[in-house]
Motif scaffolding. Structure first.
Motif, PDB file in Angstrom:
ATOM      1  N   HIS A 183      -1.283  10.049  -0.551  1.00  0.00           N
ATOM      2  CA  HIS A 183      -2.666  10.427  -0.822  1.00  0.00           C
ATOM      3  C   HIS A 183      -2.832  11.939  -0.891  1.00  0.00           C
ATOM      4  O   HIS A 183      -3.786  12.429  -1.498  1.00  0.00           O
ATOM      5  CB  HIS A 183      -3.589   9.860   0.259  1.00  0.00           C
ATOM      6  CG  HIS A 183      -3.558   8.363   0.349  1.00  0.00           C
ATOM      7  ND1 HIS A 183      -4.083   7.540  -0.620  1.00  0.00           N
ATOM      8  CD2 HIS A 183      -3.027   7.529   1.284  1.00  0.00           C
ATOM      9  CE1 HIS A 183      -3.906   6.268  -0.279  1.00  0.00           C
ATOM     10  NE2 HIS A 183      -3.276   6.240   0.875  1.00  0.00           N
ATOM     11  N   ARG A 196      -1.022  -2.895  -5.589  1.00  0.00           N
ATOM     12  CA  ARG A 196      -1.257  -4.097  -4.799  1.00  0.00           C
ATOM     13  C   ARG A 196      -1.590  -5.276  -5.701  1.00  0.00           C
ATOM     14  O   ARG A 196      -1.440  -6.422  -5.304  1.00  0.00           O
ATOM     15  CB  ARG A 196      -2.375  -3.833  -3.791  1.00  0.00           C
ATOM     16  CG  ARG A 196      -1.909  -3.007  -2.599  1.00  0.00           C
ATOM     17  CD  ARG A 196      -3.023  -2.706  -1.638  1.00  0.00           C
ATOM     18  NE  ARG A 196      -3.929  -1.690  -2.167  1.00  0.00           N
ATOM     19  CZ  ARG A 196      -4.932  -1.158  -1.477  1.00  0.00           C
ATOM     20  NH1 ARG A 196      -5.140  -1.561  -0.238  1.00  0.00           N
ATOM     21  NH2 ARG A 196      -5.704  -0.239  -2.002  1.00  0.00           N
ATOM     22  N   GLU A 215       0.835  -1.197   0.000  1.00  0.00           N
ATOM     23  CA  GLU A 215       0.000   0.000   0.000  1.00  0.00           C
ATOM     24  C   GLU A 215       0.866   1.242   0.000  1.00  0.00           C
ATOM     25  O   GLU A 215       1.885   1.302   0.691  1.00  0.00           O
ATOM     26  CB  GLU A 215      -0.909  -0.010   1.229  1.00  0.00           C
ATOM     27  CG  GLU A 215      -1.932   1.112   1.239  1.00  0.00           C
ATOM     28  CD  GLU A 215      -2.881   1.009   2.418  1.00  0.00           C
ATOM     29  OE1 GLU A 215      -3.712   1.898   2.583  1.00  0.00           O
ATOM     30  OE2 GLU A 215      -2.748   0.005   3.171  1.00  0.00           O
ATOM     31  N   PRO A 216       0.522   2.267  -0.788  1.00  0.00           N
ATOM     32  CA  PRO A 216       1.327   3.487  -0.822  1.00  0.00           C
ATOM     33  C   PRO A 216       1.401   4.159   0.549  1.00  0.00           C
ATOM     34  O   PRO A 216       0.576   3.933   1.434  1.00  0.00           O
ATOM     35  CB  PRO A 216       0.591   4.369  -1.836  1.00  0.00           C
ATOM     36  CG  PRO A 216      -0.245   3.444  -2.636  1.00  0.00           C
ATOM     37  CD  PRO A 216      -0.616   2.320  -1.716  1.00  0.00           C
ATOM     38  N   CYS A 218       4.448   6.487  -5.878  1.00  0.00           N
ATOM     39  CA  CYS A 218       3.232   6.524  -5.086  1.00  0.00           C
ATOM     40  C   CYS A 218       2.106   5.761  -5.772  1.00  0.00           C
ATOM     41  O   CYS A 218       0.944   5.949  -5.422  1.00  0.00           O
ATOM     42  CB  CYS A 218       2.799   7.979  -4.845  1.00  0.00           C
ATOM     43  SG  CYS A 218       3.729   8.798  -3.528  1.00  0.00           S
ATOM     44  N   ARG A 219       2.448   4.939  -6.746  1.00  0.00           N
ATOM     45  CA  ARG A 219       1.410   4.167  -7.427  1.00  0.00           C
ATOM     46  C   ARG A 219       0.896   3.050  -6.518  1.00  0.00           C
ATOM     47  O   ARG A 219       1.653   2.442  -5.772  1.00  0.00           O
ATOM     48  CB  ARG A 219       1.948   3.565  -8.725  1.00  0.00           C
ATOM     49  CG  ARG A 219       2.195   4.578  -9.820  1.00  0.00           C
ATOM     50  CD  ARG A 219       2.422   3.874 -11.142  1.00  0.00           C
ATOM     51  NE  ARG A 219       3.513   2.926 -11.080  1.00  0.00           N
ATOM     52  CZ  ARG A 219       3.780   2.052 -12.034  1.00  0.00           C
ATOM     53  NH1 ARG A 219       3.021   1.989 -13.109  1.00  0.00           N
ATOM     54  NH2 ARG A 219       4.803   1.230 -11.923  1.00  0.00           N
ATOM     55  N   GLU A 220      -0.369   2.812  -6.628  1.00  0.00           N
ATOM     56  CA  GLU A 220      -0.979   1.728  -5.865  1.00  0.00           C
ATOM     57  C   GLU A 220      -0.934   0.464  -6.721  1.00  0.00           C
ATOM     58  O   GLU A 220      -1.730   0.278  -7.636  1.00  0.00           O
ATOM     59  CB  GLU A 220      -2.415   2.079  -5.491  1.00  0.00           C
ATOM     60  CG  GLU A 220      -3.067   1.044  -4.588  1.00  0.00           C
ATOM     61  CD  GLU A 220      -4.438   1.475  -4.120  1.00  0.00           C
ATOM     62  OE1 GLU A 220      -5.106   0.669  -3.447  1.00  0.00           O
ATOM     63  OE2 GLU A 220      -4.830   2.620  -4.429  1.00  0.00           O
TER      64      GLU A 220
END
Length: 467
Positions: free
Chosen positions: A102, A116, A96-97, A112-114
């Protein structure tokens, strides 16, 4: 035991693949090299990508997390392909970032890419080497290799810790902006630079808007800039084939020498042989310099501070007794510029590292720099000094001695004031009528102050002394 088992099974696996009808030589293989010379060979295919996950013991120490990343370095064979990244298909999976991602988004250091799930990733070239690498946050993640470049049969990969230079850049830039925003907002050279760059950016945007509007006025996008010109040009090219062939052939022959920047500079006018390439460059440079100078002058005037007053400067006396000159106020443009610098510095510091807690602590330390320095200096002085109280610095006076000294000083001052009034009798006439009688009595030896008939408060605390 597991490593020995894998090494023993690798030849058997190759034989099994060959027996199943696959050619080992034509297959794309990935060789992973781990710690303690650990080696593993995986086959790469789009159907079953080779997974490479960062294990716990391969992560960097936690004290390195704020300033480092982990990268999977890939050493490809140097024969049979032209580019290190062309045809190389990769995917990554991370946790998770970070929380600040956010809020900060693309300005934060690191990714900061999500991811998962699985996200497509592009390998980047390593400066000074033919190797490529995929970068992961220090917390870990996985890289999936599904295809190697065309002509590459084997790739060697291993994990390594990478010191992120962006962290140092963000920290240095943030500290400069947070600590030096006042000098920066008053810097005339910086004002001129902002105006020069801003003028070029503004003119470039205007040109883009103008070009976009010209493209909108075309008929089917054939010839830009003008419906009438588009209509006439279309009619000429459609109805007169000879003119079309002549114009196109002449244009192609004229532009054929201009294959690089030297060719474009050497272009000449087909009629008068004028060096239009150099003329265009000269005009562009002259126009750019003119725009830069114009923007710099306008910016300096906009951010300029009011001139200092000449002659007598009005002033006030502060509570601590110092003189405070009443100078012209700071312009609102400089105040706004300083706040922009300060906010930009705070954003750079809070997004400077790969650990949110460390970034926030760094921002707080930068904002409380003066207080921290004062506390440290005071603490060091206290450790280096043997002073435990006021008595260690000077001999102290008892309360009784203080009262006696105050009384003696008061009596001497009252006697000196009485002698002064006797020597200058005209002073008595310079006060109001109510005070004249009291002043005459005082000069004749009367008391300088009389206690009221009824005490208004605690008699012990109602006393007066003239020092």
């Amino acid at each position: 035991m597991g490593r020995l088992l894998r090494r023993a099974l690798l030849p058997a696996l190759a034989v099994l693949i060959a027996a199943c009808g696959y050619s080992v030589e034509s297959a794309q293989l990935l060789e992973f090299v781990g710690q303690d010379d650990e080696r593993d060979v995986l086959e790469v295919s789009p159907e079953r990508p080779a997974p490479l996950c960062l294990r716990t013991f391969e992560r960097p120490p936690m004290w390195l997390w704020p300033v480092s990343k982990v990268r999977l370095r890939m050493q490809l064979d140097s024969d049979g392909y032209e580019s290190s990244t062309a045809g190389l298909k990769l995917q990554i999976r991370t946790g998770e970032p970070r929380f600040l991602c956010h809020w900060l988004g693309p300005i934060a250091v690191g990714s900061c890419r999500e991811c998962r799930g699985k996200c497509a990733e592009v390998a980047r070239d390593i400066v000074g080497s033919r190797d490529v690498a995929v970068y992961l946050p220090p917390q870990g993640g996985c890289v999936y290799v599904s295809k190697l470049p065309e002509g590459c049969k084997r790739i060697r990969v291993f994990w390594e810790v990478y010191w992120d230079p962006a962290v140092a850049f963000y920290i240095a830039g943030g500290l400069i902006l947070v600590w030096a925003w006042r000098p920066l907002r008053e810097n005339v050279a910086l004002h001129a630079g902002i105006g020069g760059v801003g003028s070029l950016v503004f003119i470039a945007l205007m040109v883009v808007v103008w070009f976009a509007k010209g493209i909108r006025g075309t008929v089917h996008g054939t010839v830009p800039f003008g419906r009438s010109l588009t209509t006439l040009g279309t009619l000429l090219f459609a109805m007169v084939p000879a003119a079309r062939d002549a114009i196109l052939g002449y244009a192609i022959g004229w532009l054929e020498p201009a294959t690089d920047w030297r060719g474009w500079l050497s272009l000449r006018d087909p009629f008068f042989q004028l060096p239009i390439g150099w003329l265009a460059v000269t005009i562009a440079v002259f126009a750019s310099l003119s725009l830069i100078m114009l923007g710099a002058n306008l910016s300096r005037r906009y951010f300029a501070q009011a001139p200092d007053p000449e002659g007598d400067v009005p002033f006030i006396i502060g509570g601590d007794g110092r003189r405070i000159d009443l100078l012209p106020p700071i312009p609102a443009s400089q105040i706004l510029l300083g706040w922009c610098f300060w906010l930009l510095g705070c954003l750079m510091l809070v997004s400077s590292t790969h650990v949110d807690g460390f970034s926030v602590a760094l921002l707080v330390a930068a904002l409380l720099k003066d207080h921290i320095i004062h506390l440290v200096v005071s603490w060091r002085r206290a450790l280096a000094s043997d002073v435990k109280g006021p008595g260690d610095l000077r001999p102290l006076m008892s309360g009784e001695a203080f009262r006696e000294q105050a009384l003696s000083h008061t009596q001497r001052a009252v006697a000196a004031l009485q002698n002064h009034v006797r020597a200058n009798p005209h002073i008595v006439r310079s006060v109001c009528e109510q005070s004249e009688l009291r002043l005459r009595r005082f000069s004749d030896g009367g008391a300088h102050a009389q206690m009221p008939a009824e005490a208004l408060g605690d008699e012990g605390s109602s006393w007066c002394s003239v020092m």
